[in-house]
Write an enzyme that holds these catalytic residues in place. Structure first.
Site, PDB file in Angstrom:
ATOM      1  N   GLY A 233      -1.779  -9.261  13.978  1.00 55.64           N
ATOM      2  CA  GLY A 233      -1.883  -9.922  12.815  1.00 55.64           C
ATOM      3  C   GLY A 233      -1.927 -11.516  13.010  1.00 55.64           C
ATOM      4  O   GLY A 233      -2.464 -11.991  14.044  1.00 55.64           O
ATOM      5  N   SER A 234      -1.514 -12.237  12.141  1.00 52.18           N
ATOM      6  CA  SER A 234      -1.789 -13.674  12.239  1.00 52.18           C
ATOM      7  C   SER A 234      -0.627 -14.440  13.152  1.00 52.18           C
ATOM      8  O   SER A 234       0.422 -13.566  13.432  1.00 52.18           O
ATOM      9  CB  SER A 234      -1.527 -14.426  10.888  1.00 52.18           C
ATOM     10  OG  SER A 234      -0.286 -13.928  10.495  1.00 52.18           O
ATOM     11  N   GLY A 238       3.264 -13.341  14.318  1.00 48.83           N
ATOM     12  CA  GLY A 238       3.777 -13.210  15.469  1.00 48.83           C
ATOM     13  C   GLY A 238       4.915 -14.335  15.681  1.00 48.83           C
ATOM     14  O   GLY A 238       5.821 -13.742  16.425  1.00 48.83           O
ATOM     15  N   GLU A 255      -0.949  -9.070  19.512  1.00 48.24           N
ATOM     16  CA  GLU A 255      -2.586  -9.128  19.085  1.00 48.24           C
ATOM     17  C   GLU A 255      -2.776 -10.177  18.031  1.00 48.24           C
ATOM     18  O   GLU A 255      -2.807  -9.658  16.954  1.00 48.24           O
ATOM     19  CB  GLU A 255      -3.264  -7.957  18.985  1.00 48.24           C
ATOM     20  CG  GLU A 255      -3.045  -7.170  20.199  1.00 48.24           C
ATOM     21  CD  GLU A 255      -3.978  -7.713  21.466  1.00 48.24           C
ATOM     22  OE1 GLU A 255      -4.615  -8.198  21.142  1.00 48.24           O
ATOM     23  OE2 GLU A 255      -3.974  -6.878  22.356  1.00 48.24           O
ATOM     24  N   CYS A 289     -10.727 -10.527  14.127  1.00 51.63           N
ATOM     25  CA  CYS A 289     -10.069 -11.712  14.831  1.00 51.63           C
ATOM     26  C   CYS A 289     -11.071 -12.097  15.750  1.00 51.63           C
ATOM     27  O   CYS A 289     -10.746 -13.501  16.367  1.00 51.63           O
ATOM     28  CB  CYS A 289      -8.842 -10.780  15.629  1.00 51.63           C
ATOM     29  SG  CYS A 289      -9.455  -9.375  16.441  1.00 51.63           S
TER      30      CYS A 289
HETATM   31  P1  NAD Z   1      -0.767 -10.910   8.456  1.00 50.08           P
HETATM   32  O1  NAD Z   1      -0.197 -11.395   9.623  1.00 50.08           O
HETATM   33  O2  NAD Z   1      -0.779 -11.163   7.342  1.00 50.08           O
HETATM   34  O3  NAD Z   1      -0.345  -9.242   8.597  1.00 50.08           O
HETATM   35  C1  NAD Z   1      -0.276  -8.407   9.833  1.00 50.08           C
HETATM   36  C2  NAD Z   1       0.788  -6.934   9.507  1.00 50.08           C
HETATM   37  O4  NAD Z   1       2.128  -7.982  10.057  1.00 50.08           O
HETATM   38  C3  NAD Z   1       0.948  -6.630   8.351  1.00 50.08           C
HETATM   39  O5  NAD Z   1       0.892  -5.139   8.525  1.00 50.08           O
HETATM   40  C4  NAD Z   1       2.080  -7.155   7.689  1.00 50.08           C
HETATM   41  O6  NAD Z   1       2.724  -6.387   6.727  1.00 50.08           O
HETATM   42  C5  NAD Z   1       2.991  -7.446   8.806  1.00 50.08           C
HETATM   43  N1  NAD Z   1       4.233  -8.473   8.833  1.00 50.08           N
HETATM   44  C6  NAD Z   1       3.779  -9.757   8.269  1.00 50.08           C
HETATM   45  N2  NAD Z   1       5.032 -10.376   8.432  1.00 50.08           N
HETATM   46  C7  NAD Z   1       5.969  -9.558   8.953  1.00 50.08           C
HETATM   47  C8  NAD Z   1       7.237  -9.791   9.398  1.00 50.08           C
HETATM   48  N3  NAD Z   1       8.131 -10.612   9.189  1.00 50.08           N
HETATM   49  N4  NAD Z   1       7.793  -8.681  10.001  1.00 50.08           N
HETATM   50  C9  NAD Z   1       7.102  -7.681  10.296  1.00 50.08           C
HETATM   51  N5  NAD Z   1       5.922  -7.329  10.048  1.00 50.08           N
HETATM   52  C10 NAD Z   1       5.473  -8.402   9.217  1.00 50.08           C
HETATM   53  O7  NAD Z   1      -2.326 -10.448   9.106  1.00 50.08           O
HETATM   54  P2  NAD Z   1      -3.448  -9.922   8.145  1.00 50.08           P
HETATM   55  O8  NAD Z   1      -3.901 -10.990   7.086  1.00 50.08           O
HETATM   56  O9  NAD Z   1      -3.308  -8.389   7.929  1.00 50.08           O
HETATM   57  O10 NAD Z   1      -4.645  -9.884   9.280  1.00 50.08           O
HETATM   58  C11 NAD Z   1      -5.436 -11.219   9.582  1.00 50.08           C
HETATM   59  C12 NAD Z   1      -4.955 -11.719  11.067  1.00 50.08           C
HETATM   60  O11 NAD Z   1      -4.939 -10.782  12.094  1.00 50.08           O
HETATM   61  C13 NAD Z   1      -5.757 -12.782  11.580  1.00 50.08           C
HETATM   62  O12 NAD Z   1      -5.295 -13.976  11.962  1.00 50.08           O
HETATM   63  C14 NAD Z   1      -6.589 -12.016  12.810  1.00 50.08           C
HETATM   64  O13 NAD Z   1      -7.086 -12.782  13.465  1.00 50.08           O
HETATM   65  C15 NAD Z   1      -5.482 -11.358  13.239  1.00 50.08           C
HETATM   66  N6  NAD Z   1      -5.876 -10.062  13.975  1.00 50.08           N
HETATM   67  C16 NAD Z   1      -5.801 -10.035  15.103  1.00 50.08           C
HETATM   68  C17 NAD Z   1      -6.170  -8.893  16.041  1.00 50.08           C
HETATM   69  C18 NAD Z   1      -6.294  -8.999  17.639  1.00 50.08           C
HETATM   70  O14 NAD Z   1      -6.382  -8.050  18.116  1.00 50.08           O
HETATM   71  N7  NAD Z   1      -5.856 -10.087  18.076  1.00 50.08           N
HETATM   72  C19 NAD Z   1      -6.881  -8.052  15.341  1.00 50.08           C
HETATM   73  C20 NAD Z   1      -6.980  -8.202  13.992  1.00 50.08           C
HETATM   74  C21 NAD Z   1      -6.359  -8.878  13.178  1.00 50.08           C
END
Ligand code: NAD
Length: 503
Positions: A233-234, A238, A255, A289
């Protein structure tokens, strides 16, 4: 009731669509903004029961021979092959990516199952020469325990599969916490594949938890029954998850975000580059991503390349629309928030003196469609927005002095993320410089192809604020196992290492 389309897709997979729950989590179709389902969420207690079941499954799964676990993953892959098309249609309906890309996403799940099945017969450690006579040293790898797998909306099923296929052959159960924007694809995947494990008596090794980030996901993150938390995720996510796992001395596989650049030097094949740039920057509506967000082009070819890229974008503008129609190349953004962030970025670009060469507007229709955008950033000025990841199809173009490849690499590396990078060049020297230790600081460095569209055979992931994790191919499996170093004394003496005498 879930929408007719959702019901039909579930039926096509031999599944029953989840019944709507009053006050449940609303799932939106980004291509029209309509609610297509309202699904139930797990509360903390329900989530913890699933964690306990997964842990009990681990105690059994760890003793199943690796190749037998591989056979289970092979069957999972077979099931995906049978249902590839409807699962892809669900990805398109819920996430909004074009059907061709959604089919590719499910194919990626199948590919990683094949890869993991092969691995299940070849996972192994090294032997080392001992300094002590009659001694032998070797290392072996054991299952690590349950894996918590948090996934992002933009690859709603593939990222889980990258983790789960490897985790299962390594002997680890997986508890999946999908994005709340894409719960339906997760529910369908779970309902489709969990019976494969259940038939073999390991059904509890596959768990799905749908629940809010703070009350539920964070409680999972804090649970020591997960020796490994794999979170995609973002960077912001992380930064929350990483320290919590570290505080209990657990392991993470992160990731996170990317801000990926393509460098085009003076020797490059510009037609090839323009095609790769258009796909990398506008594919999946800029929601990968690995999306190309910055183009760094040598001054001497900049005008010619920008002309080609803008031309490609003008054609793309005719192909924005319903992602179900394979003729469309650009679908909607995921939701109103994402569209608003695109609009805010465009306003800021204009305020900061960026020149919008093409795009820069929202389509006037239902759904969250925006026009892929190319921005020339003002020369000789910092442009801070270019260093941020806006999760939308916005490509910034910056020129560099034709002989200043190191300068271009420095600009590429100046962002906080380090996921993917590429150079287009016909110069061996430039290519070698680009991926030398003084070159790209990213986890992925490509020559004459774009930043997105990785194959599962390589280890996938990035450095710096991208989190440092590696998933999928190569030896990424090691993250899902624990290493044990073993020494056996086959002699009658008890020599000590380092020649120490203690008699
Ligand atoms: P996001 O960070 O909003 O959410 C990602 C996941 O994290 C979701 O399941 C969300 O519910 C969970 N989450 C959020 N806060 C949390 C917390 N405090 N505790 C536990 N879980 C939590 O990201 P998004 O909008 O779904 O996806 C887009 C982002 O993901 C972009 O920044 C993109 O670059 C990144 N991404 C990275 C990769 C990679 O392999 N590097 C792959 C896909 C997406």
């Amino acid at each position: 009731m879930p929408s007719q389309e959702v019901k039909e897709i579930f039926e096509a997979m031999g599944l029953v669509a989840p019944t709507d729950v009053e006050g449940g989590l609303a799932v939106e179709d980004p291509s029209c903004g309509e609610i297509i389902a309202r699904v139930a969420q797990d509360d903390r207690e329900a989530a913890m029961a699933k964690v306990a079941a997964a842990h009990a499954a681990f105690l059994r799964l760890r003793e199943v021979p690796g190749p037998v676990r591989g056979e289970l993953v092979r069957r999972i892959g077979e099931r995906l092959r049978q249902h590839k098309e409807p699962l892809a249609r669900l990805v398109t309906a819920e996430m909004g990516k074009g059907i061709a890309e959604a089919l590719g996403e499910v194919q990626e799940m199948i590919d990683i199952c094949d890869f993991a099945t092969g691995l299940s017969r070849s996972l192994g450690g090294r032997t080392m020469l001992s300094e002590r006579p009659g001694h032998r040293m070797f290392e072996q790898w054991h299952p690590v325990g349950s894996v918590l797998c948090i996934t992002a909306f933009n690859f709603p099923v593939a990222v889980w599969a990258w983790n789960a296929a490897l985790a299962f052959v390594c002997g680890d159960p997986v508890v999946w916490k999908p994005s709340l924007k894409t719960p339906l694809t997760a529910m369908a995947t779970h309902a489709l594949l969990q019976p494969v494990l259940a038939e073999a008596g390991h059904g509890d090794a596959m768990q799905l938890v749908i629940g809010p980030d703070v009350e539920v996901a964070q409680a999972l993150v804090d649970d020591p029954r997960f020796p490994l938390v794999s979170a995609t995720g973002s960077c912001a996510m992380g930064r929350k998850v990483g320290p919590r796992v570290a505080a209990r001395l657990g392991r993470t596989l992160l990731e996170l975000g990317g801000n990926n650049a393509i460098i085009v030097d003076a020797t490059a094949d510009l037609d090839l580059a323009a095609r790769a740039i258009a796909f990398g920057a506008a594919g999946t509506a800029g929601q990968r991503c690995t999306t190309t967000r910055r183009l760094l082009v040598a001054e001497s070819v900049a005008d010619a390349l920008v002309r080609k890229v803008v031309g490609a974008y003008q054609q793309l503008a005719e192909r924005i629309g319903d992602p179900r129609d394979p003729a469309n190349l650009v679908g909607p953004l995921i939701d109103a928030d994402a569209r608003d962030q695109y609009v805010a970025a465009i306003e800021r670009i204009e305020a900061d003196g960026g020149e919008i060469l093409v795009g820069g507007r929202v389509l006037d229709r239902s759904g969250y469609y925006v026009v892929p955008t190319v921005v020339a950033v003002p020369e000789g000025k910092e442009f801070p927005l270019m260093d941020q990841e806006t999760f939308a199809p916005i490509l910034y173009v910056r020129r560099f002095g034709t002989d200043d490849l190191d300068g271009a690499i420095a600009v590429q590396n100046q962002v906080e993320q380090g996921l993917s990078s590429a150079i287009f060049t016909d110069s061996v020297r430039a290519a070698e410089r680009f991926w030398s230790p003084a070159g790209s600081d990213c986890g992925i460095a490509n020559v004459n192809l774009g930043t997105s569209g990785a194959e599962i055979g390589g280890a996938f992931g990035g450095e710096k604020a991208t989190g440092g994790g590696r998933e999928s191919g190569s030896d990424a499996w090691k993250a899902y196992m624990r290493r044990q170093t073993c020494t056996v004394n086959g002699s009658n003496a008890l020599p000590l290492a380092q020649g120490i005498r203690w008699e």
